[in-house]
Design a protein around this motif. Structure first.
Motif, PDB file in Angstrom:
ATOM      1  N   HIS A 229     -31.254 -39.789  -8.294  1.00 45.66           N
ATOM      2  CA  HIS A 229     -31.454 -38.391  -7.928  1.00 45.66           C
ATOM      3  C   HIS A 229     -30.155 -37.601  -8.048  1.00 45.66           C
ATOM      4  N   SER A 230     -29.057 -38.206  -7.593  1.00 45.28           N
ATOM      5  CA  SER A 230     -27.759 -37.539  -7.685  1.00 45.28           C
ATOM      6  C   SER A 230     -27.299 -37.438  -9.136  1.00 45.28           C
ATOM      7  N   GLY A 231     -27.508 -38.512  -9.910  1.00 45.38           N
ATOM      8  CA  GLY A 231     -27.113 -38.483 -11.315  1.00 45.38           C
ATOM      9  C   GLY A 231     -27.819 -37.383 -12.079  1.00 45.38           C
ATOM     10  N   ALA A 232     -29.125 -37.209 -11.809  1.00 39.45           N
ATOM     11  CA  ALA A 232     -29.886 -36.164 -12.479  1.00 39.45           C
ATOM     12  C   ALA A 232     -29.354 -34.786 -12.103  1.00 39.45           C
ATOM     13  N   ALA A 233     -29.057 -34.590 -10.830  1.00 38.34           N
ATOM     14  CA  ALA A 233     -28.538 -33.296 -10.369  1.00 38.34           C
ATOM     15  C   ALA A 233     -27.155 -33.023 -10.939  1.00 38.34           C
ATOM     16  N   ARG A 234     -26.296 -34.036 -10.960  1.00 35.51           N
ATOM     17  CA  ARG A 234     -24.928 -33.850 -11.447  1.00 35.51           C
ATOM     18  C   ARG A 234     -24.916 -33.558 -12.948  1.00 35.51           C
ATOM     19  N   ALA A 235     -25.755 -34.263 -13.680  1.00 36.22           N
ATOM     20  CA  ALA A 235     -25.853 -33.980 -15.115  1.00 36.22           C
ATOM     21  C   ALA A 235     -26.368 -32.569 -15.343  1.00 36.22           C
ATOM     22  N   GLY A 236     -27.303 -32.143 -14.502  1.00 39.27           N
ATOM     23  CA  GLY A 236     -27.813 -30.779 -14.593  1.00 39.27           C
ATOM     24  C   GLY A 236     -26.723 -29.755 -14.327  1.00 39.27           C
ATOM     25  N   MET A 237     -25.847 -30.035 -13.373  1.00 38.06           N
ATOM     26  CA  MET A 237     -24.757 -29.103 -13.069  1.00 38.06           C
ATOM     27  C   MET A 237     -23.780 -29.008 -14.235  1.00 38.06           C
ATOM     28  N   SER A 238     -23.540 -30.116 -14.905  1.00 44.34           N
ATOM     29  CA  SER A 238     -22.658 -30.088 -16.070  1.00 44.34           C
ATOM     30  C   SER A 238     -23.262 -29.236 -17.186  1.00 44.34           C
ATOM     31  N   ASN A 239     -24.573 -29.376 -17.384  1.00 45.70           N
ATOM     32  CA  ASN A 239     -25.245 -28.578 -18.404  1.00 45.70           C
ATOM     33  C   ASN A 239     -25.279 -27.103 -18.008  1.00 45.70           C
ATOM     34  N   LEU A 240     -25.519 -26.830 -16.727  1.00 43.43           N
ATOM     35  CA  LEU A 240     -25.507 -25.459 -16.229  1.00 43.43           C
ATOM     36  C   LEU A 240     -24.135 -24.821 -16.430  1.00 43.43           C
ATOM     37  N   THR A 241     -23.091 -25.612 -16.251  1.00 41.44           N
ATOM     38  CA  THR A 241     -21.723 -25.136 -16.458  1.00 41.44           C
ATOM     39  C   THR A 241     -21.534 -24.640 -17.892  1.00 41.44           C
ATOM     40  N   MET A 242     -22.045 -25.388 -18.869  1.00 40.12           N
ATOM     41  CA  MET A 242     -21.914 -24.980 -20.269  1.00 40.12           C
ATOM     42  C   MET A 242     -22.665 -23.687 -20.547  1.00 40.12           C
ATOM     43  N   THR A 243     -23.862 -23.575 -19.989  1.00 39.49           N
ATOM     44  CA  THR A 243     -24.658 -22.369 -20.198  1.00 39.49           C
ATOM     45  C   THR A 243     -23.974 -21.144 -19.603  1.00 39.49           C
TER      46      THR A 243
ATOM     47  N   ALA B 214     -20.861 -20.723 -18.988  1.00 40.11           N
ATOM     48  CA  ALA B 214     -19.625 -20.423 -19.711  1.00 40.11           C
ATOM     49  C   ALA B 214     -19.890 -19.487 -20.879  1.00 40.11           C
ATOM     50  N   VAL B 215     -21.012 -19.679 -21.553  1.00 39.18           N
ATOM     51  CA  VAL B 215     -21.367 -18.826 -22.689  1.00 39.18           C
ATOM     52  C   VAL B 215     -21.899 -17.474 -22.213  1.00 39.18           C
ATOM     53  N   GLU B 216     -22.817 -17.502 -21.255  1.00 35.57           N
ATOM     54  CA  GLU B 216     -23.467 -16.267 -20.824  1.00 35.57           C
ATOM     55  C   GLU B 216     -22.537 -15.326 -20.061  1.00 35.57           C
ATOM     56  N   TRP B 217     -21.494 -15.874 -19.427  1.00 34.10           N
ATOM     57  CA  TRP B 217     -20.628 -15.046 -18.589  1.00 34.10           C
ATOM     58  C   TRP B 217     -19.255 -14.797 -19.197  1.00 34.10           C
TER      59      TRP B 217
ATOM     60  N   HIS C 203     -18.365 -12.845 -21.548  1.00 37.92           N
ATOM     61  CA  HIS C 203     -18.117 -11.424 -21.818  1.00 37.92           C
ATOM     62  C   HIS C 203     -17.522 -10.704 -20.625  1.00 37.92           C
ATOM     63  N   ALA C 204     -17.772 -11.211 -19.434  1.00 38.10           N
ATOM     64  CA  ALA C 204     -17.283 -10.570 -18.214  1.00 38.10           C
ATOM     65  C   ALA C 204     -15.929 -11.118 -17.778  1.00 38.10           C
ATOM     66  N   GLY C 205     -15.343 -11.993 -18.587  1.00 39.03           N
ATOM     67  CA  GLY C 205     -14.062 -12.581 -18.225  1.00 39.03           C
ATOM     68  C   GLY C 205     -14.178 -13.635 -17.150  1.00 39.03           C
ATOM     69  N   VAL C 206     -15.321 -14.308 -17.124  1.00 42.14           N
ATOM     70  CA  VAL C 206     -15.550 -15.363 -16.135  1.00 42.14           C
ATOM     71  C   VAL C 206     -15.591 -16.714 -16.844  1.00 42.14           C
ATOM     72  N   ARG C 207     -14.706 -17.598 -16.450  1.00 42.33           N
ATOM     73  CA  ARG C 207     -14.690 -18.957 -16.994  1.00 42.33           C
ATOM     74  C   ARG C 207     -15.424 -19.881 -16.023  1.00 42.33           C
ATOM     75  N   VAL C 208     -16.173 -20.831 -16.579  1.00 45.41           N
ATOM     76  CA  VAL C 208     -16.946 -21.765 -15.760  1.00 45.41           C
ATOM     77  C   VAL C 208     -16.701 -23.182 -16.272  1.00 45.41           C
ATOM     78  N   ASN C 209     -16.116 -24.015 -15.443  1.00 47.17           N
ATOM     79  CA  ASN C 209     -15.851 -25.405 -15.788  1.00 47.17           C
ATOM     80  C   ASN C 209     -16.343 -26.320 -14.680  1.00 47.17           C
ATOM     81  N   ALA C 210     -16.244 -27.614 -14.894  1.00 47.11           N
ATOM     82  CA  ALA C 210     -16.671 -28.589 -13.885  1.00 47.11           C
ATOM     83  C   ALA C 210     -15.714 -29.767 -13.881  1.00 47.11           C
ATOM     84  N   VAL C 211     -15.687 -30.480 -12.783  1.00 47.86           N
ATOM     85  CA  VAL C 211     -14.946 -31.741 -12.697  1.00 47.86           C
ATOM     86  C   VAL C 211     -15.926 -32.847 -12.334  1.00 47.86           C
ATOM     87  N   ALA C 212     -15.651 -34.041 -12.830  1.00 48.99           N
ATOM     88  CA  ALA C 212     -16.518 -35.194 -12.586  1.00 48.99           C
ATOM     89  C   ALA C 212     -15.681 -36.333 -12.003  1.00 48.99           C
ATOM     90  N   PRO C 213     -15.467 -36.325 -10.695  1.00 49.74           N
ATOM     91  CA  PRO C 213     -14.687 -37.406 -10.083  1.00 49.74           C
ATOM     92  C   PRO C 213     -15.429 -38.734 -10.131  1.00 49.74           C
TER      93      PRO C 213
END
Length: 303
Positions: free
Chosen positions: A178-192, A194-197, A199-209
């Motif tokens: 359950h956690s792996g699915a959610a964490r992978a989803g957050m990584s994918n959301l981060t990429m999306t 990053a592209v959509e935002w 234009h507004a000067g907003v950077r979006v990254n993630a860390v995977a400890p």
């Protein structure tokens, strides 16, 4: 919301003789306000301390007022500034209201560390829908609500940076699907985002400890508790990471030096996710940890 008053300092209290030993220049975030969710313990607590030591006005949030008050008191005792808000990031209306109230009280917020989360160990066949939904809400949906609302109410107008928390999911997460699915989803959301935002000067990254010696380890019992002290044997560097090593990566991604970095998930795991039994372990000749957090506490399970 209000910061707690700092406790009276004792001669041997950590904040009276030491300060956070950040590798970043003093005043790096002076004049900025940065929000750290899950800031009442573990990695979030460490990140809040480092950001405050670098001049930021820090806002920490979580569900436990007591934990938030203690961390705010620590930061203030060390000379930093910290406000706190207690609410559940899974509650959409609470997120909207608290983001609005925080902006009204503190002014523009330039950074978000989406650190809040949690899970429990269980094989897939033992996870109920309710349990699965709860972990996804903790580690994915709540983070989405925080970043969307802060972007809508502030970052869209002012720019800024978001750092999301994931985990080492590269080879699946047996025992915590359950956690792996959610964490992978957050990584994918981060990429999306990053592209959509962008234009507004907003950077979006993630860390995977990977395996980090943090207070969260003390929440596990049973077989998982017995396994934790052995985890370092499955890391090529033959040690666990420290909270300060995760915090340093997050601070870099928030900083101007990462101005052309967006949409990435940075692995912080000592190469554990690349380890293969086909290569016999070699004796470790040297592996120096960066222990910059002056208030770090070794988890009970590792003592």
């Amino acid at each position: 919301m209000s910061p707690a008053a700092p406790p009276a300092a004792s001669p041997d209290a950590p904040g009276t003789t030491a300060r956070y030993r950040s590798v970043f220049r003093p005043g790096l975030f002076a004049g900025q306000t940065i929000w750290v969710t899950g800031g009442g313990s573990g990695i979030g607590r460490c990140v809040a301390h480092e950001l405050a030591a670098l001049g930021a006005q820090v806002l920490i949030s979580g569900r436990s007022e007591d934990k938030l008050q203690r961390v705010a008191a620590e930061i203030e005792a060390d000379g930093g500034r910290c406000a706190w808000r207690a609410f559940d990031i899974r509650d959409e209306e609470a997120v909207k209201a608290n983001v609005g109230a925080a902006l009204a009280a503190l002014g523009p917020i330039t950074g978000l560390v989406n650190n809040a989360g949690g899970q429990f160990p269980a094989p897939l066949l033992a996870i109920s829908k309710r349990g699965f939904d709860a972990v996804v809400a903790n580690n994915l949906t709540g983070g989405f609500l925080m970043m969307r609302e802060l972007f809508t109410q502030c970052l869209q107008q002012h720019g800024g940076a978001v750092v999301n928390m994931t985990a080492d999911f590269r080879n699946g997460m047996p025992g915590m699907g359950h956690s792996g699915a959610a964490r992978a989803g957050m990584s994918n959301l981060t990429m999306t985002a990053a592209v959509e935002w962008a234009h507004a000067g907003v950077r979006v990254n993630a860390v995977a400890p990977g395996w980090i010696a943090s207070s969260g380890m003390d929440t596990y019992g049973g077989a998982m508790k017995a396994l934790i002290p052995q985890l370092k044997n499955h890391v090529p560097m033959r040690r666990m990471g420290l909270e300060a090593e995760v915090s340093a990566a997050i601070v870099f991604l928030l900083s101007p030096a990462a101005g052309f970095i967006t949409g990435v998930t940075l692995q912080i795991d000592g190469a554990a996710s690349l380890h293969t039994p086909l290569i016999p372990p070699l004796p470790v000749e040297r592996s120096t940890a960066f222990d910059g957090f002056h208030r770090a506490v070794t988890p009970e399970v590792l003592r």
